[in-house]
Design an enzyme around this catalytic site. Structure first.
Site, PDB file in Angstrom:
ATOM      1  N   CYS A 108       1.035  -0.955  -0.303  1.00  0.00           N
ATOM      2  CA  CYS A 108       0.288  -0.231   0.115  1.00  0.00           C
ATOM      3  C   CYS A 108       0.919   1.444  -0.067  1.00  0.00           C
ATOM      4  O   CYS A 108       1.477   1.575  -1.144  1.00  0.00           O
ATOM      5  CB  CYS A 108      -0.985   0.136   1.402  1.00  0.00           C
ATOM      6  N   HIS A 121      -2.970  -5.762   2.438  1.00  0.00           N
ATOM      7  CA  HIS A 121      -2.698  -5.496   4.032  1.00  0.00           C
ATOM      8  C   HIS A 121      -4.560  -6.959   4.298  1.00  0.00           C
ATOM      9  O   HIS A 121      -4.419  -7.773   4.078  1.00  0.00           O
ATOM     10  CB  HIS A 121      -3.700  -4.642   4.743  1.00  0.00           C
TER      11      HIS A 121
HETATM   12  N1  GLN Z   1      -2.038   6.814   1.897  1.00  0.00           N
HETATM   13  C1  GLN Z   1      -2.410   5.554   1.167  1.00  0.00           C
HETATM   14  C2  GLN Z   1      -3.196   5.428   0.459  1.00  0.00           C
HETATM   15  O1  GLN Z   1      -4.255   6.253   1.523  1.00  0.00           O
HETATM   16  C3  GLN Z   1      -1.636   4.275   1.706  1.00  0.00           C
HETATM   17  C4  GLN Z   1      -3.109   3.849   2.567  1.00  0.00           C
HETATM   18  C5  GLN Z   1      -2.137   2.891   3.208  1.00  0.00           C
HETATM   19  O2  GLN Z   1      -1.540   2.298   3.250  1.00  0.00           O
HETATM   20  N2  GLN Z   1      -3.577   1.885   3.938  1.00  0.00           N
HETATM   21  O3  GLN Z   1      -3.701   6.162  -0.744  1.00  0.00           O
END
Ligand code: GLN
Length: 253
Positions: A101, A202
């Site tokens: 992510c 995740h």
């Molecule tokens: N900040 C990023 C987004 O919202 C990554 C979020 C995350 O790692 N879940 O796209």
């Protein structure tokens, strides 16, 4: 257990900024790699690289970057910029990297917020991410399109939550069966380039996907110069969790 000294049978994982990149139980990926390495007679040495501490890519057999908030991504991006050349060379040499992510976005050129402000990425890969209205949230199942060592079970399951929409021309990690993936449009999820696996998944990713955990572990060992096959483990619990997600999503296994 295979013979060899502890030093010889140690695989080193550089875990980048675990205090910042740790959303949705991403740390669980380390626990899975450690246990699966141990079951094959290997010691996983997870080295947490914290802000301000030096990073030595040459000593790593594998790198892990978890997910983080936009703010955390900004901090990490700034910190890692100093290591850009080393990181790029290591990737070209085939270093296995799991980037989840926010970590996945960071490998790319930038992450553009809705305000238009850009969080600079490392530019290690030609990947661009732009935030859009509405987060892409929920459970996800993909069909893994890995050619090399493709396992019998091709599904990968987990959870995603991101505002970023990611675009690139590399091979994806897989085809979205249920969920959003890279951008909610092209049915692609993640990325594979040399030893790099980038993904929005995740949950954490590896406990419910033991085939992917072994794929990464085998790559880390190969990168170290050890090509021994990984013996099968009793993964009944892991697969029942995997299949429970598929069932919940209405995906046939
Ligand atoms: N900040 C990023 C987004 O919202 C990554 C979020 C995350 O790692 N879940 O796209």
């Amino acid at each position: 257990m295979t013979e060899g000294t502890t030093a010889e049978r140690t695989v080193t994982l550089a875990h980048l900024f675990p205090e910042l990149l740790n959303l949705y139980a991403d740390q669980g990926n380390v626990a899975v790699l450690r246990r699966r390495a141990q079951a094959r007679g290997w010691t996983l040495r997870a080295v947490p690289v914290k802000l301000g501490s030096p990073m030595d890519f040459a000593s790593a057999d594998m790198v892990l970057l978890g997910g983080g908030s936009d703010r955390e991504q900004q901090i990490v991006g700034r910190e890692l910029a100093a290591y850009r050349e080393d990181f790029a060379a290591a990737i070209e040499a085939g270093l296995p990297v799991l980037a989840v992510c926010g970590g996945y976005q960071l490998l790319g050129r930038y992450y553009e917020l809705q305000s238009g402000e850009r969080v600079a990425g490392l530019g290690l890969l030609d990947v661009a991410t732009k935030a859009d209205k509405g987060r892409l949230i929920g459970n996800i199942a993909i069909e893994w399109t890995s050619g090399e060592g493709a396992p019998d079970v091709r599904t990968i399951v987990g959870f995603e939550n991101h505002a970023g929409r990611t675009y690139h021309d590399y091979a994806p990690l897989g085809r979205v069966l249920k969920g959003h993936g890279n951008n909610g449009r092209d049915h692609q999820e993640g990325l594979q380039y040399k030893g790099v696996v980038g993904t929005y998944i995740h949950g954490p990713l590896l406990p419910k996907n033991p085939h992917l955990a072994d794929h990464l572990l085998a790559r880390a060992l190969a990168f170290k110069g050890c090509r021994e096959p990984l013996c099968a483990l009793d993964d009944a619990l892991e697969w029942s969790a995997h299949h429970a997600v598929l069932e919940m999503l209405g995906v046939k296994s």
